[in-house]
Scaffold this motif. Structure first.
Motif, PDB file in Angstrom:
ATOM      1  N   GLU A   1      -2.055   2.163  -5.249  1.00 15.25           N
ATOM      2  CA  GLU A   1      -2.031   0.830  -5.856  1.00 15.25           C
ATOM      3  C   GLU A   1      -3.438   0.412  -6.288  1.00 15.25           C
ATOM      4  O   GLU A   1      -3.592  -0.492  -7.098  1.00 15.25           O
ATOM      5  CB  GLU A   1      -1.439  -0.182  -4.879  1.00 15.25           C
ATOM      6  CG  GLU A   1       0.038   0.053  -4.621  1.00 15.25           C
ATOM      7  CD  GLU A   1       0.635  -0.911  -3.607  1.00 15.25           C
ATOM      8  OE1 GLU A   1      -0.058  -1.865  -3.193  1.00 15.25           O
ATOM      9  OE2 GLU A   1       1.789  -0.692  -3.224  1.00 15.25           O
ATOM     10  N   LEU A   2      -4.461   1.067  -5.739  1.00 16.31           N
ATOM     11  CA  LEU A   2      -5.843   0.745  -6.071  1.00 16.31           C
ATOM     12  C   LEU A   2      -6.513   1.801  -6.942  1.00 16.31           C
ATOM     13  O   LEU A   2      -7.546   1.538  -7.559  1.00 16.31           O
ATOM     14  CB  LEU A   2      -6.667   0.587  -4.780  1.00 16.31           C
ATOM     15  CG  LEU A   2      -6.228  -0.513  -3.826  1.00 16.31           C
ATOM     16  CD1 LEU A   2      -7.038  -0.456  -2.551  1.00 16.31           C
ATOM     17  CD2 LEU A   2      -6.363  -1.869  -4.497  1.00 16.31           C
TER      18      LEU A   2
ATOM     19  N   MET B   1       0.835  -1.173   0.000  1.00 15.89           N
ATOM     20  CA  MET B   1       0.000   0.000   0.000  1.00 15.89           C
ATOM     21  C   MET B   1       0.884   1.242   0.000  1.00 15.89           C
ATOM     22  O   MET B   1       1.818   1.353   0.772  1.00 15.89           O
ATOM     23  CB  MET B   1      -0.905   0.002   1.241  1.00 15.89           C
ATOM     24  CG  MET B   1      -1.795   1.207   1.276  1.00 15.89           C
ATOM     25  SD  MET B   1      -2.852   1.476   2.723  1.00 15.89           S
ATOM     26  CE  MET B   1      -3.351  -0.088   3.298  1.00 15.89           C
TER      27      MET B   1
ATOM     28  N   ALA C   1     -12.886   2.732  -4.641  1.00 15.42           N
ATOM     29  CA  ALA C   1     -12.057   1.820  -3.850  1.00 15.42           C
ATOM     30  C   ALA C   1     -10.659   2.416  -3.723  1.00 15.42           C
ATOM     31  O   ALA C   1     -10.091   2.883  -4.708  1.00 15.42           O
ATOM     32  CB  ALA C   1     -11.985   0.463  -4.516  1.00 15.42           C
ATOM     33  N   GLY C   2     -10.138   2.450  -2.525  1.00 18.32           N
ATOM     34  CA  GLY C   2      -8.793   2.958  -2.296  1.00 18.32           C
ATOM     35  C   GLY C   2      -8.749   4.327  -1.649  1.00 18.32           C
ATOM     36  O   GLY C   2      -7.696   4.764  -1.197  1.00 18.32           O
TER      37      GLY C   2
ATOM     38  N   TYR D   1      -5.422   8.645  -0.746  1.00  9.86           N
ATOM     39  CA  TYR D   1      -5.809   7.386  -1.388  1.00  9.86           C
ATOM     40  C   TYR D   1      -4.616   6.444  -1.523  1.00  9.86           C
ATOM     41  O   TYR D   1      -3.466   6.848  -1.441  1.00  9.86           O
ATOM     42  CB  TYR D   1      -6.414   7.668  -2.767  1.00  9.86           C
ATOM     43  CG  TYR D   1      -5.443   8.285  -3.754  1.00  9.86           C
ATOM     44  CD1 TYR D   1      -4.804   7.497  -4.706  1.00  9.86           C
ATOM     45  CD2 TYR D   1      -5.132   9.638  -3.712  1.00  9.86           C
ATOM     46  CE1 TYR D   1      -3.905   8.046  -5.601  1.00  9.86           C
ATOM     47  CE2 TYR D   1      -4.235  10.203  -4.604  1.00  9.86           C
ATOM     48  CZ  TYR D   1      -3.628   9.405  -5.545  1.00  9.86           C
ATOM     49  OH  TYR D   1      -2.729   9.952  -6.420  1.00  9.86           O
ATOM     50  N   ASP D   2      -4.938   5.177  -1.739  1.00 13.06           N
ATOM     51  CA  ASP D   2      -3.945   4.129  -1.986  1.00 13.06           C
ATOM     52  C   ASP D   2      -3.683   4.094  -3.487  1.00 13.06           C
ATOM     53  O   ASP D   2      -4.561   3.719  -4.263  1.00 13.06           O
ATOM     54  CB  ASP D   2      -4.492   2.793  -1.493  1.00 13.06           C
ATOM     55  CG  ASP D   2      -3.518   1.642  -1.687  1.00 13.06           C
ATOM     56  OD1 ASP D   2      -2.537   1.790  -2.462  1.00 13.06           O
ATOM     57  OD2 ASP D   2      -3.736   0.586  -1.074  1.00 13.06           O
TER      58      ASP D   2
END
Length: 70
Positions: free
Chosen positions: A51-52, A1, A30-31, A48-49
């Motif tokens: 990676e997502l 993450m 999402a994320g 936010y993440d």
């Protein structure tokens, strides 16, 4: 993450309902970890993440909600 923070100028928010619409648009992604929307400053800060989620998806969510970032 990998957590990133993006600050966006958002144009077209004229009331609390608009602010709420933008907030909900971000939270539906999402994320997203945290969202702060301020219509008076015409901006949103999104944590936010990455990676997502990416910046393009975040911008698209604003535009899909009926607001502009440019």
């Amino acid at each position: 993450m990998s957590i990133e923070t993006l600050t966006l100028k958002i144009y077209g928010m004229t009331c609390e309902g608009c602010e709420s619409s933008v907030h909900h648009a971000f939270n539906a992604l999402a994320g997203v970890q945290n969202v702060e929307v301020n219509r008076l400053l015409e901006q949103a800060v999104v944590t936010y993440d990455d990676e997502l989620l990416d910046k393009i998806q975040i911008i698209n969510a604003v535009e899909d909600a009926g607001f502009s970032t440019t």
